[in-house]
Enzyme design. Sequence first.
Site, mmCIF file in Angstrom:
data_model
loop_
_atom_site.group_PDB
_atom_site.id
_atom_site.type_symbol
_atom_site.label_atom_id
_atom_site.label_comp_id
_atom_site.label_asym_id
_atom_site.label_seq_id
_atom_site.Cartn_x
_atom_site.Cartn_y
_atom_site.Cartn_z
ATOM 1 C CE1 TYR A 38 -6.307 4.475 10.104
ATOM 2 C CE2 TYR A 38 -5.751 4.682 8.391
ATOM 3 C CZ TYR A 38 -5.922 3.981 9.233
ATOM 4 O OH TYR A 38 -4.026 2.742 9.600
ATOM 5 C CG HIS A 48 -2.309 -0.448 1.556
ATOM 6 N ND1 HIS A 48 -3.343 -0.841 1.831
ATOM 7 C CD2 HIS A 48 -2.153 -1.815 -0.021
ATOM 8 C CE1 HIS A 48 -4.028 -1.451 1.676
ATOM 9 N NE2 HIS A 48 -3.077 -2.333 0.713
ATOM 10 N N PRO A 96 -4.450 0.332 18.562
ATOM 11 C CG PRO A 96 -6.370 -1.166 17.002
ATOM 12 C CD PRO A 96 -6.312 -0.076 19.436
ATOM 13 C CE1 TYR A 137 -1.297 4.275 9.138
ATOM 14 C CE2 TYR A 137 -0.519 2.938 7.573
ATOM 15 C CZ TYR A 137 -1.349 3.089 8.083
ATOM 16 O OH TYR A 137 -2.485 2.256 8.251
ATOM 17 C CE LYS A 142 1.924 2.649 12.376
ATOM 18 N NZ LYS A 142 3.373 2.555 11.913
#
Length: 352
Positions: free
Chosen positions: A201, A72, A293, A346, A297
């Site tokens: 998100y 991704h 979460p 990220y 991570k």
Amino acid sequence: MRTQVAILGAGPAGLFLSLLLDRLGIDSVIVELHTRQHIEERVRAGLLEHNTVQLMHELGVGARLRRQGLEHGGIELRFNGRGHRIDFRDLAAGKCVTIYAQHEVIKDLVAARLAAKKPILFEATGARLYALDSPHPYLTFEQNGVALRLDCDFIAGCDGFHGVSRSAIPDGVLTIYDRDYPFGWLGILAQAPPASKELVYVHHDRGFALLSMRSPEISRLYLQCTPEEDLALWPDDRIWKELQTRFATDDGWQLMEGPITQKAVTGMRSFVVEPMQHGRLFLAGDAAHIVPPTGAKGLNLAFSWWMTQLLHRFPDDHPFDHRRQLADLDYVTGSRAASQSLAENYVGLPMV
């Protein structure tokens, strides 16, 4: 028995540690409470940072990951009915994240360790740790009804949040920093192709939502809910209706629906202990720290907290707080510097 490093727990922390020690010529024995089948089938989060992927290839355990992992190159932040893509490759020096389920990682690591003729003692019950302040610590346990003792130079406590390692440290040594959040996630697995090739998100008036995936055919979706949510009140039709409401966009975007094969409610918590060492015992993984979460991570506490407070509705939210979240989201998606900070965290910060 005797070894240099006794490792409690055959999760990601313990297995990765064993392979890293082996590469340095340091002997270890892994002691695991559960069966091999149990740890290889226990479904957990499925997103790997760039550094983790690189490490698996370096350790020679990345063949299946290379074939099956889904790279991704970004995520979408969706709010006010519009989506905004954060391009990792552009913002984080070409790096990306990879969707590859944790239990698949476990299979790869276990297979590599056993192929190297290195021991994993499965179904080891009643483990207890001794002499942690001495140069010769040891642990005892039972396997197949036989009482065993493992002497070592160091013990790595990688047996999770509910394991015995942390509790073996005397009272008064550890300082605990924790926070229980006033919400949870209702998560589902569905036999439906993901409606996006990357994670989405969502910040919504009704609460947070997340679109993820396990494969090109299996969607993983989450809804913010109360920690005590009763799943009996959430039939499939209600779940899909709520998901469609939160993911809705001004241009009519919709989720792909399908049979729900799994549903569960997960509470949100942050937990860290200091120090992460006592004598010859070192804590690692969930034995030392757990985080919500939201940041995808378990190793970056500050980033996970930032994502959590940015995207969730809190029970005591004031309209001011809601507007502040939207202003922050506008800034993150409209400023290259802010987007770059999100992308770098990220995909994973450099290991020192």
